[in-house]
Design a protein around this motif. Sequence first.
Motif, PDB file in Angstrom:
ATOM      1  N   PRO A 128       0.831  -1.206   0.000  1.00 15.96           N
ATOM      2  CA  PRO A 128       0.000   0.000   0.000  1.00 15.96           C
ATOM      3  C   PRO A 128       0.868   1.260   0.000  1.00 15.96           C
ATOM      4  O   PRO A 128       1.956   1.291   0.556  1.00 15.96           O
ATOM      5  CB  PRO A 128      -0.809  -0.114   1.292  1.00 15.96           C
ATOM      6  N   TRP A 130       1.343   4.969   1.288  1.00 16.51           N
ATOM      7  CA  TRP A 130       0.893   5.866   2.344  1.00 16.51           C
ATOM      8  C   TRP A 130       1.260   7.284   1.990  1.00 16.51           C
ATOM      9  O   TRP A 130       2.353   7.560   1.524  1.00 16.51           O
ATOM     10  CB  TRP A 130       1.551   5.504   3.681  1.00 16.51           C
ATOM     11  N   LYS A 131       0.349   8.167   2.234  1.00 23.07           N
ATOM     12  CA  LYS A 131       0.626   9.577   2.022  1.00 23.07           C
ATOM     13  C   LYS A 131       1.154  10.169   3.317  1.00 23.07           C
ATOM     14  O   LYS A 131       0.817   9.716   4.406  1.00 23.07           O
ATOM     15  CB  LYS A 131      -0.641  10.318   1.610  1.00 23.07           C
ATOM     16  N   ASP A 134      -1.609  11.306   5.658  1.00 22.80           N
ATOM     17  CA  ASP A 134      -2.332  10.248   6.360  1.00 22.80           C
ATOM     18  C   ASP A 134      -1.609   9.854   7.645  1.00 22.80           C
ATOM     19  O   ASP A 134      -2.227   9.536   8.653  1.00 22.80           O
ATOM     20  CB  ASP A 134      -2.472   9.014   5.483  1.00 22.80           C
ATOM     21  N   GLN A 135      -0.293   9.857   7.666  1.00 23.77           N
ATOM     22  CA  GLN A 135       0.473   9.461   8.842  1.00 23.77           C
ATOM     23  C   GLN A 135       0.382  10.532   9.940  1.00 23.77           C
ATOM     24  O   GLN A 135       0.369  10.218  11.108  1.00 23.77           O
ATOM     25  CB  GLN A 135       1.933   9.208   8.490  1.00 23.77           C
ATOM     26  N   SER A 138      -2.923  10.301  12.047  1.00 23.28           N
ATOM     27  CA  SER A 138      -3.121   9.147  12.937  1.00 23.28           C
ATOM     28  C   SER A 138      -2.340   9.280  14.227  1.00 23.28           C
ATOM     29  O   SER A 138      -2.589   8.552  15.158  1.00 23.28           O
ATOM     30  CB  SER A 138      -2.726   7.873  12.211  1.00 23.28           C
TER      31      SER A 138
END
Length: 139
Positions: A128, A130-131, A134-135, A138
């Motif tokens: 996948p 990941w941008k 996005d990290q 979270s």
Amino acid sequence: MFGFTLMLFVGPALGDYAMEHRGVHYDALVADVGTYRGKGGRERPVCTVVLTGADRGRTVEVDDTGGCGDDLATGSRVTLLEDAKGWVAPRLGSEVHGVASYPPWTLAGLLAALEACTLYGRLRRRPPVWKASDQSESC
């Protein structure tokens, strides 16, 4: 892909179509049967024919793809089929050959290879992506 199919099937058939509708038949005599070296070093036959009708004395060279073979001898009577506009190479005999048997099999093999590559590409698993945005959300 349509253009490739068009070249494989329509190209040879178009030459036969032109010869059938525009071709001029001449009675001729085989004046000389010789050979030449084609690609790959293979010797191929070439015939020189002399027209005997209205264009008496004019010579035309015909190679092995135009009907010249080892079975022709000097002095043989043949029928020469020549395109009136000169777009298609002259050939011996008056029959129309149509499409050879290898283009459909070539096309089928290429389509099968294309489908196999597409299927392999879709079934291959990829990690996948990941941008960075996005990290950060979270955490």
